[in-house]
Design an enzyme around this catalytic site. Structure first.
Site, PDB file in Angstrom:
ATOM      1  N   ASP A  57      -6.172  80.190  16.280  1.00 13.72           N
ATOM      2  CA  ASP A  57      -7.579  80.983  16.320  1.00 13.72           C
ATOM      3  C   ASP A  57      -8.178  80.648  15.025  1.00 13.72           C
ATOM      4  O   ASP A  57      -7.548  81.000  13.750  1.00 13.72           O
ATOM      5  CB  ASP A  57      -7.118  82.527  16.413  1.00 13.72           C
ATOM      6  N   VAL A  58      -9.030  80.075  14.923  1.00 13.56           N
ATOM      7  CA  VAL A  58      -9.887  79.629  13.815  1.00 13.56           C
ATOM      8  C   VAL A  58     -10.537  80.667  12.757  1.00 13.56           C
ATOM      9  O   VAL A  58     -10.647  80.530  11.835  1.00 13.56           O
ATOM     10  CB  VAL A  58     -11.107  78.571  14.133  1.00 13.56           C
ATOM     11  N   TYR A 148     -25.390  84.856  17.165  1.00 13.16           N
ATOM     12  CA  TYR A 148     -25.117  83.524  17.476  1.00 13.16           C
ATOM     13  C   TYR A 148     -26.067  82.471  16.484  1.00 13.16           C
ATOM     14  O   TYR A 148     -25.593  81.576  15.752  1.00 13.16           O
ATOM     15  CB  TYR A 148     -25.503  83.168  18.961  1.00 13.16           C
ATOM     16  N   LYS A 152     -24.944  80.035  13.635  1.00 15.42           N
ATOM     17  CA  LYS A 152     -25.062  78.653  13.528  1.00 15.42           C
ATOM     18  C   LYS A 152     -26.352  78.081  12.540  1.00 15.42           C
ATOM     19  O   LYS A 152     -25.974  76.924  11.996  1.00 15.42           O
ATOM     20  CB  LYS A 152     -25.740  78.172  15.024  1.00 15.42           C
ATOM     21  N   THR A 183     -21.165  73.064  29.736  1.00 12.30           N
ATOM     22  CA  THR A 183     -20.067  73.518  29.758  1.00 12.30           C
ATOM     23  C   THR A 183     -19.596  74.938  30.321  1.00 12.30           C
ATOM     24  O   THR A 183     -20.536  75.818  30.429  1.00 12.30           O
ATOM     25  CB  THR A 183     -19.703  73.484  28.142  1.00 12.30           C
TER      26      THR A 183
HETATM   27  P1  NAI Z   1     -16.696  75.926  25.757  1.00 12.11           P
HETATM   28  O1  NAI Z   1     -16.595  77.269  26.271  1.00 12.11           O
HETATM   29  O2  NAI Z   1     -16.429  75.055  26.805  1.00 12.11           O
HETATM   30  O3  NAI Z   1     -15.304  75.502  24.632  1.00 12.11           O
HETATM   31  C1  NAI Z   1     -15.430  76.257  23.441  1.00 12.11           C
HETATM   32  C2  NAI Z   1     -13.875  76.286  23.268  1.00 12.11           C
HETATM   33  O4  NAI Z   1     -13.774  77.006  21.804  1.00 12.11           O
HETATM   34  C3  NAI Z   1     -13.126  76.872  24.165  1.00 12.11           C
HETATM   35  O5  NAI Z   1     -12.058  76.099  24.445  1.00 12.11           O
HETATM   36  C4  NAI Z   1     -12.478  78.172  23.424  1.00 12.11           C
HETATM   37  O6  NAI Z   1     -10.997  78.616  23.920  1.00 12.11           O
HETATM   38  C5  NAI Z   1     -12.411  77.864  22.051  1.00 12.11           C
HETATM   39  N1  NAI Z   1     -12.431  78.827  21.098  1.00 12.11           N
HETATM   40  C6  NAI Z   1     -13.154  79.994  21.194  1.00 12.11           C
HETATM   41  N2  NAI Z   1     -12.976  80.962  20.345  1.00 12.11           N
HETATM   42  C7  NAI Z   1     -11.776  80.175  19.449  1.00 12.11           C
HETATM   43  C8  NAI Z   1     -11.262  80.725  18.481  1.00 12.11           C
HETATM   44  N3  NAI Z   1     -11.357  81.787  17.724  1.00 12.11           N
HETATM   45  N4  NAI Z   1     -10.279  79.575  17.705  1.00 12.11           N
HETATM   46  C9  NAI Z   1     -10.164  78.401  18.290  1.00 12.11           C
HETATM   47  N5  NAI Z   1     -10.801  78.176  19.443  1.00 12.11           N
HETATM   48  C10 NAI Z   1     -11.673  79.130  19.904  1.00 12.11           C
HETATM   49  O7  NAI Z   1     -17.850  75.683  25.098  1.00 12.11           O
HETATM   50  P2  NAI Z   1     -18.914  74.441  24.497  1.00 12.11           P
HETATM   51  O8  NAI Z   1     -20.237  74.507  25.011  1.00 12.11           O
HETATM   52  O9  NAI Z   1     -17.907  73.384  24.668  1.00 12.11           O
HETATM   53  O10 NAI Z   1     -18.958  74.762  22.780  1.00 12.11           O
HETATM   54  C11 NAI Z   1     -18.492  73.934  21.878  1.00 12.11           C
HETATM   55  C12 NAI Z   1     -19.359  74.542  20.687  1.00 12.11           C
HETATM   56  O11 NAI Z   1     -20.690  73.833  21.079  1.00 12.11           O
HETATM   57  C13 NAI Z   1     -19.614  75.600  20.232  1.00 12.11           C
HETATM   58  O12 NAI Z   1     -19.413  75.943  18.839  1.00 12.11           O
HETATM   59  C14 NAI Z   1     -20.806  76.270  20.679  1.00 12.11           C
HETATM   60  O13 NAI Z   1     -21.526  77.128  19.737  1.00 12.11           O
HETATM   61  C15 NAI Z   1     -21.551  74.783  20.699  1.00 12.11           C
HETATM   62  N6  NAI Z   1     -22.681  74.535  21.324  1.00 12.11           N
HETATM   63  C16 NAI Z   1     -22.579  74.624  22.736  1.00 12.11           C
HETATM   64  C17 NAI Z   1     -24.032  74.263  23.455  1.00 12.11           C
HETATM   65  C18 NAI Z   1     -24.028  74.250  24.803  1.00 12.11           C
HETATM   66  O14 NAI Z   1     -24.805  74.284  25.540  1.00 12.11           O
HETATM   67  N7  NAI Z   1     -22.960  74.300  25.591  1.00 12.11           N
HETATM   68  C19 NAI Z   1     -25.190  74.165  22.873  1.00 12.11           C
HETATM   69  C20 NAI Z   1     -25.089  74.308  21.275  1.00 12.11           C
HETATM   70  C21 NAI Z   1     -24.143  74.533  20.650  1.00 12.11           C
END
Ligand code: NAI
Length: 244
Positions: A57-58, A148, A152, A183
Site C-alpha cells: 500500500d503506497v 483527483y 495529480k 483500463t
Molecule cells: P487501474 O485501476 O487499472 O490500476 C491502478 C492500480 O493501482 C491497481 O492495480 C490498483 O490495485 C493499484 N493501487 C491502487 N491503490 C493502491 C495503493 N494504495 N497502493 C498500491 N497500489 C494501489 O488504473 P490505471 O488507469 O492503470 O491507472 C494507473 C495510473 O494512471 C493512476 O495513477 C491513474 O490516476 C493514472 N491515469 C489513468 C488514466 C486513465 O484514463 N486510465 C488517465 C490519467 C491518469
C-alpha cells in the site's frame, strides 16, 4: 534491451497502465519488481514477465520504505522508480468527505512521495531516474474531480521540484500525463447523475476512443531510458491533443 541490467520498481502493476509498463520494461531487458495493493495481481504480472511481485500500500510510508530497501538489498541497486498506482473518484466537491479527500491525496500524491523518499539516495548512487504517472487532470481543472485533480497537479509540481533539486546529483524526474486510457479505473468510473455536460466536455477524447495502456507505457519507458538522458522535469501529455 535498453534496460538490460537495470532494476525497476513499478507500482500499480497489477492492472492497466502499471501492468503494461512492467511488461514493457521487462521486454526491454529490465529486472522488474511489481508492487501493488493487489498482491495476487502483482504476482500474476510478475509471473508473466519473470519478475518479482509484492503486496504494497503506497499510502503507508513505512511499507513503502521497507519495499524499496528490500529491493535494493536483494538486487544490489535500483535504477528506475515508476510510480503508477492511483485511484479515481468523482463527485461534487461540497459532498466530498474528509476521508474521501484524504484517501485520494494519500494514495495519488503522498503515495508517490512515500516511494520517492527512500528511493532517492539509491537513485543518486545508481544515476537512476523516476517516472511518475500524473494525468491531464493535473494540467487542467477536472470538474467533479477536486481531490483527483489536486493530487495529480501535486504530482506535476513534485516532479518539477525534484527535477531541479536533484539535477546536479544526476537523478532525472519526469512524468506522463495520460488522458483517457482503456483500463479498469475508467471502466469502473462513476459520475454524479446531475453533472453539467458542457463542464465535462474537456474529458472528451479527440480520437473518440481510449488509448491502450501500452501507448502510455511506451512514453513512460522512453522517459526512463537513456534516449531521454537530457530530459528532466518534463510532464508529457499523452492525450492525443486533449490539453494542447
Ligand atoms: P487501474 O485501476 O487499472 O490500476 C491502478 C492500480 O493501482 C491497481 O492495480 C490498483 O490495485 C493499484 N493501487 C491502487 N491503490 C493502491 C495503493 N494504495 N497502493 C498500491 N497500489 C494501489 O488504473 P490505471 O488507469 O492503470 O491507472 C494507473 C495510473 O494512471 C493512476 O495513477 C491513474 O490516476 C493514472 N491515469 C489513468 C488514466 C486513465 O484514463 N486510465 C488517465 C490519467 C491518469
Amino acid at each position: 534491451m535498453r534496460f538490460d541490467g537495470r532494476v525497476v520498481i513499478v507500482t500499480g502493476s497489477a492492472s492497466g497502465i502499471g501492468q503494461a509498463t512492467a511488461q514493457r520494461f521487462a521486454a526491454d531487458g529490465a529486472t522488474v519488481v511489481c508492487a501493488d495493493l493487489n498482491e495476487a495481481g502483482a504476482k500474476a504480472t510478475a509471473a508473466d514477465i519473470g519478475g518479482a511481485g509484492i503486496g504494497l500500500d503506497v499510502s503507508d510510508p513505512d511499507a513503502a520504505t521497507d519495499a524499496v530497501e528490500r529491493v535494493v538489498r536483494e538486487h544490489g541497486h535500483l535504477d528506475v522508480l515508476a510510480n503508477v498506482a492511483g485511484i479515481l473518484q468523482f463527485g461534487h466537491a461540497d459532498e466530498l468527505s474528509a476521508e474521501e479527500w484524504n484517501r485520494v491525496i494519500s494514495v495519488n500524491l503522498t503515495g508517490v512521495f512515500n516511494m520517492i523518499r527512500p528511493a532517492l539516495p539509491n537513485l543518486v548512487a545508481s544515476g537512476g531516474n523516476i517516472v511518475n504517472v500524473a494525468s491531464t487532470s493535473g494540467l487542467h481543472g477536472q470538474p467533479y474531480g477536486a481531490a483527483y485533480s489536486a493530487s495529480k497537479g501535486g504530482v506535476v509540481m513534485l516532479t518539477r521540484a525534484l527535477a531541479v533539486e536533484y539535477a546536479k546529483k544526476g537523478v532525472r524526474v519526469n512524468a506522463v500525463c495520460p488522458g483517457g486510457v482503456d483500463t479498469p479505473l475508467v471502466a469502473n468510473m462513476t459520475m454524479p447523475d446531475d453533472v453539467e455536460g458542457f463542464l465535462v466536455a474537456r474529458m472528451e477524447l479527440v480520437r473518440g476512443h481510449f488509448a491502450p495502456p501500452s501507448d502510455i507505457a511506451s512514453v513512460l519507458c522512453f522517459l526512463a531510458s537513456d534516449d531521454a538522458r537530457n530530459v528532466t522535469g518534463a510532464c508529457v501529455p499523452v492525450d492525443y491533443g486533449m490539453t494542447a
